[in-house]
Write an enzyme that holds these catalytic residues in place. Structure first.
Site, short mmCIF file in Angstrom:
data_model
loop_
_atom_site.label_atom_id
_atom_site.label_comp_id
_atom_site.label_asym_id
_atom_site.label_seq_id
_atom_site.Cartn_x
_atom_site.Cartn_y
_atom_site.Cartn_z
NE ARG A 1 -46.98 -46.71 -14.19
CZ ARG A 1 -46.01 -45.83 -14.34
NH1 ARG A 1 -45.48 -45.22 -13.29
NH2 ARG A 1 -45.53 -45.56 -15.54
CB CYS B 1 -44.41 -63.32 -0.12
SG CYS B 1 -43.21 -64.48 0.50
CD GLU B 2 -42.72 -61.51 -6.86
OE1 GLU B 2 -43.60 -62.31 -6.49
OE2 GLU B 2 -42.21 -61.53 -7.98
CD GLU C 1 -58.24 -42.61 -27.77
OE1 GLU C 1 -59.30 -43.08 -28.21
OE2 GLU C 1 -57.15 -43.21 -27.87
CE1 TYR D 1 -45.23 -51.40 -17.78
CE2 TYR D 1 -45.95 -49.90 -16.06
CZ TYR D 1 -46.24 -50.79 -17.06
OH TYR D 1 -47.54 -51.08 -17.35
N1 LLP Z 1 -55.31 -44.30 -26.11
C1 LLP Z 1 -54.89 -45.55 -26.34
C2 LLP Z 1 -55.35 -46.25 -27.51
C3 LLP Z 1 -53.99 -46.17 -25.46
O1 LLP Z 1 -53.56 -47.40 -25.71
C4 LLP Z 1 -53.57 -45.48 -24.30
C5 LLP Z 1 -52.66 -46.09 -23.33
C6 LLP Z 1 -54.05 -44.18 -24.09
C7 LLP Z 1 -54.92 -43.62 -25.01
C8 LLP Z 1 -53.67 -43.34 -22.90
O2 LLP Z 1 -52.33 -43.08 -22.82
P1 LLP Z 1 -51.75 -42.08 -21.69
O3 LLP Z 1 -52.25 -40.69 -22.03
O4 LLP Z 1 -52.29 -42.55 -20.39
O5 LLP Z 1 -50.29 -42.22 -21.78
N2 LLP Z 1 -49.61 -49.20 -17.83
C9 LLP Z 1 -48.66 -48.27 -18.45
C10 LLP Z 1 -49.33 -47.39 -19.47
C11 LLP Z 1 -50.00 -48.16 -20.57
C12 LLP Z 1 -50.69 -47.25 -21.55
C13 LLP Z 1 -51.48 -48.05 -22.52
N3 LLP Z 1 -52.25 -47.28 -23.44
C14 LLP Z 1 -48.00 -47.45 -17.33
O6 LLP Z 1 -48.30 -47.68 -16.16
O7 LLP Z 1 -47.17 -46.61 -17.61
#
Ligand code: LLP
Length: 433
Positions: free
Chosen positions: A331, A362-363, A291, A335
């Site tokens: 982000r 405004c932050e 995924e 983070y």
């Molecule tokens: N599969 C599941 C079950 C997940 O929870 C996630 C991401 C993915 C696949 C995809 O992961 P990727 O390949 O995109 O790393 N908002 C955060 C990232 C949160 C990811 C949550 N789950 C950011 O901006 O870095």
């Protein structure tokens, strides 16, 4: 020279995205503007797909994690590339359904799905529902019973791997809101329950060990833990789990400090481990799902902003204010994520300045980055923030009632709007009085 390979500089010294002049894009569509490169998105999809063909005999499915960037155009591209979809809410599922996405290729995630969401998943015949807990299992069993079907599910397992430390931790991580723990026996008990239910078909197991991971070893180790669990289920319960979903999390290059591995290498090593273990334990090779979200979308995206005021605080820092900010890219605020910035209309000049790029919200914490190396910059210039294709538009908000930017897709030298810029009317559209 740039973090993403679709970026270059033309004879005017302008940054180009997929061969198109970024300054021309801002003239045509305004700023802030998200720009996505369709050709690069498709290339990423193909390379993940080919890695399964090459190393695992094609016995798998790449499911794009749509939380990274979801809109109708993106779902259509995935559909066209023969890629499945990971959705995590009714909204993402609705978007996919609206373009006729094949539901058998959808994985429905979430640690707290509502009855409404489970019912829709059943009604739409979603291919795999990733069940997170027993409360969900029992409700799903009832809903599937009412519909007179058996729901295909996978269990979300906590494999006990924290991939976010330098030397990744192989145990622990029990403290997560997602899924069933292995080491306490919780996951094994849950498998027994699922097998005993009339309207549940436990087709597979799922794990996801984190995001923006550069090391292949934690993925290989996760696969090992999961195959061992499949073997335990077979030997103790006589039940063969047919599918293994290994989640996403493949790291990308945001700045030169990031060193992603080629996606190919991941599948090569993981496949070898899965094959070796299955033959050792006399298991059928499971159908594999992966995924990727960020790795498909992020490198394909750039956000373009117009520079407004510049505030030089002697001996402290220079704030360069842009016409967007945490409302379109939260982000850094969330983070402290690092990005590369380029003055798009001076892209051939050296990066001799170091600035803090501030948003217009405004932050005080509304920053895109601090200590960012950049070309000489003046009011009216265009700043490009690179590799913003994932978790930017999808995490944007209307904080301060700022309308969301448009998303433009470039392909083959031409551009088109795939998500309209929000208007002020959109901002008040749900206000009743
Ligand atoms: N599969 C599941 C079950 C997940 O929870 C996630 C991401 C993915 C696949 C995809 O992961 P990727 O390949 O995109 O790393 N908002 C955060 C990232 C949160 C990811 C949550 N789950 C950011 O901006 O870095």
């Amino acid at each position: 020279m740039f973090v993403s390979k679709n970026l270059a500089v033309n004879e005017k010294g302008h940054l180009t995205i997929g061969g198109i002049d970024s300054i021309e894009l801002t003239k045509k569509y305004g700023t802030p503007l998200y720009v996505m490169d369709e050709d690069l998105i498709r290339e990423h999809c193909r390379s993940f797909k080919q890695s399964i063909d090459k190393y695992y005999g094609g016995a798998g499915l790449v499911c794009y994690a749509s939380k990274a960037f979801c809109c109708k155009a993106m779902c259509k591209i995935m559909m066209d590339e023969g890629i499945g979809l990971d959705v995590v809410s009714e909204g993402e599922l609705y978007t996919a359904a609206s373009v006729g996405f094949p539901m058998d290729k959808v994985c429905f995630h979430g640690n707290n799905k509502t009855d409404g969401e489970l019912s829709i998943a059943i009604e739409k015949k979603v291919g795999r529902i990733i069940v997170d807990n027993i409360f969900e299992l029992e409700r799903l069993n009832k809903i599937a019973c009412k519909a007179g079907i058996k729901a295909n599910i996978m269990y979300r397992i906590k494999p006990g791997i924290d991939a976010h430390t330098h030397d990744f931790v192989k145990t622990g991580q029990i403290d997560s809101k997602f899924g069933f723990a292995l080491e306490t026996g919780e996951a094994f008990e849950a498998v027994k329950m699922a097998i005993a239910l009339d309207n549940i078909n436990l087709v597979g197991l799922h794990c996801h060990i984190g995001s923006q991971i550069f090391d292949i070893d934690p993925f290989v180790h996760a696969a090992e833990v999961m195959i061992n669990f499949i073997a335990k289920i077979k030997s103790e319960l006589g039940y063969e789990v047919k599918e293994l979903n290994l989640g996403g999390g493949f790291g990308i290059k945001y700045t030169d400090a990031d060193t992603p591995v080629e996606y190919d290498k991941y599948m090569e090593k993981v496949s070898a481990k899965v094959k070796a273990l299955c033959s050792e334990k006399n298991l059928e090779l499971p159908f594999i799902l992966i995924e990727p979200g960020r790795s498909i979308a992020a490198p394909a995206g750039v956000t373009l902003y117009t520079v407004g005021g510049i505030k030089n605080i002697p001996n402290i820092r220079t704030y360069v204010s842009i016409d967007g900010g945490m409302c379109d890219n939260p982000r850094y605020a969330l983070y402290k994520s690092k990005y590369d910035a380029v003055v798009a209309n001076r892209a051939s000049e050296p990066k001799n300045e170091t600035v803090t790029i501030a948003g217009k919200c405004c932050e005080s914490g509304d920053l895109i980055g601090e200590g960012m190396p950049i070309q000489h910059v003046e009011a009216g210039d265009i700043i490009a923030i690179l590799a913003t294709g994932a978790y930017n538009y999808s995490m944007s908000s209307n904080y301060n009632r700022i309308p969301k930017p448009a998303v433009v897709m470039v392909k083959n030298g031409s551009s088109r709007v795939v998500v309209k810029r929000e208007t002020l009317e959109d901002i008040i559209r749900n206000d009743l009085e």
